[in-house]
Motif scaffolding. Structure first.
Motif, PDB file in Angstrom:
ATOM      1  N   PRO A 191     -24.127  33.053  53.222  1.00 20.21           N
ATOM      2  CA  PRO A 191     -25.287  33.660  52.559  1.00 20.21           C
ATOM      3  C   PRO A 191     -26.564  33.626  53.391  1.00 20.21           C
ATOM      4  O   PRO A 191     -27.359  34.579  53.338  1.00 20.21           O
ATOM      5  CB  PRO A 191     -25.417  32.821  51.280  1.00 20.21           C
ATOM      6  N   GLU A 192     -26.779  32.559  54.158  1.00 16.12           N
ATOM      7  CA  GLU A 192     -28.012  32.476  54.924  1.00 16.12           C
ATOM      8  C   GLU A 192     -28.135  33.570  55.987  1.00 16.12           C
ATOM      9  O   GLU A 192     -29.243  33.865  56.461  1.00 16.12           O
ATOM     10  CB  GLU A 192     -28.158  31.105  55.583  1.00 16.12           C
ATOM     11  N   GLU A 193     -27.027  34.197  56.337  1.00  9.67           N
ATOM     12  CA  GLU A 193     -27.078  35.284  57.312  1.00  9.67           C
ATOM     13  C   GLU A 193     -27.651  36.570  56.710  1.00  9.67           C
ATOM     14  O   GLU A 193     -27.904  37.540  57.429  1.00  9.67           O
ATOM     15  CB  GLU A 193     -25.690  35.547  57.879  1.00  9.67           C
ATOM     16  N   SER A 195     -30.462  36.480  54.657  1.00 11.91           N
ATOM     17  CA  SER A 195     -31.727  36.051  54.053  1.00 11.91           C
ATOM     18  C   SER A 195     -32.828  37.114  54.136  1.00 11.91           C
ATOM     19  O   SER A 195     -33.779  37.086  53.352  1.00 11.91           O
ATOM     20  CB  SER A 195     -32.211  34.757  54.712  1.00 11.91           C
ATOM     21  N   HIS A 196     -32.725  38.056  55.073  1.00 13.58           N
ATOM     22  CA  HIS A 196     -33.779  39.056  55.240  1.00 13.58           C
ATOM     23  C   HIS A 196     -33.520  40.328  54.442  1.00 13.58           C
ATOM     24  O   HIS A 196     -34.259  41.304  54.575  1.00 13.58           O
ATOM     25  CB  HIS A 196     -33.940  39.394  56.731  1.00 13.58           C
ATOM     26  N   GLU A 198     -33.443  42.133  50.791  1.00 11.44           N
ATOM     27  CA  GLU A 198     -33.960  41.956  49.438  1.00 11.44           C
ATOM     28  C   GLU A 198     -33.130  42.700  48.401  1.00 11.44           C
ATOM     29  O   GLU A 198     -33.397  42.607  47.201  1.00 11.44           O
ATOM     30  CB  GLU A 198     -35.421  42.430  49.373  1.00 11.44           C
TER      31      GLU A 198
END
Length: 216
Positions: A191-193, A195-196, A198
């Motif tokens: 998921p952190e990949e 983060s940009h 929306e």
């Protein structure tokens, strides 16, 4: 949402390691490359011809050679993956329920038709999809929105009313560029990949996820 659009590889079937293995073997053993598996893995997006250009540059192969290589790569992948071919957990029930409720569904993928046929016909799920957009059906690959916009047009549903299921950041970017929200199936990326972005509604390990099940 009024319609669902599914990426194929990594989203409907968890097969990306087999694609990477097939590419790694072909690039090195048959095309004379010297690439590690870690160098190959991040290049697994877009059309096969685009992968070849990224790995070897634009002048190494003719269009005809790239077409031949593309088919050979998919045959390698299919031979390796066929014994393990299955839908991501929960997807069969999800498709059936959405179908019963009359939700129009499409596939929007960078895969070529022989790979789409390989999945749909071996798993007997073609009847769920009113539209299929393959690499051969678009001029521009993801993250250009053409794939998803064409799928929405074929379904007759405005882009904003389509929900995309994807597994990679490029796919999430494609959905954003098309004005669509996305659910990410975390078969290939963390998921952190993402983060940009929306436009992501949810991250799910598979289609048994409670949030995903509530969508139909």
């Amino acid at each position: 949402m009024k319609a669902f659009i599914f990426d194929l590889n990594g989203t409907m079937v968890n097969d990306m390691p087999y694609h990477t293995k097939a590419w790694h073997s072909l690039l090195n053993d048959e095309l004379g490359g010297n690439f590690t598996i870690d160098e190959v893995r991040p290049q697994m997006y877009g059309k096969n011809q685009e992968v070849l250009v990224r790995m070897f540059g634009p002048d190494r192969f003719s269009a005809e050679e790239m077409e031949h290589i593309s088919v050979e790569k998919e045959r390698k992948y299919q031979r390796e993956f066929l014994p393990y071919l299955q839908l991501v957990p929960g997807l069969n029930a999800f498709l059936e329920q959405a179908h019963q409720q009359g939700v129009p569904m499409a596939i929007g993928t960078a895969a070529i038709p022989i790979n789409i046929d390989f999945v749909l016909d071996n798993l007997h799920i073609r009847h769920y999809f009113k539209a299929i957009v393959s690499a051969d059906d678009v001029t521009f690959s993801k993250p250009n929105p053409e794939t998803f916009l064409k799928a929405a047009a074929l379904l007759g549903v405005p882009p904003a009313d389509c929900l995309v299921f994807e597994d990679v950041p490029k796919g999430a970017e494609t959905a954003r560029n098309a004005g669509m929200q996305a659910v990410i199936i975390t078969t290939t990326h963390l998921p952190e990949e993402f983060s940009h972005f929306e436009n992501i509604l949810h991250f799910a390990p598979d289609f048994n996820d409670p949030f995903v099940k509530m969508l139909v």
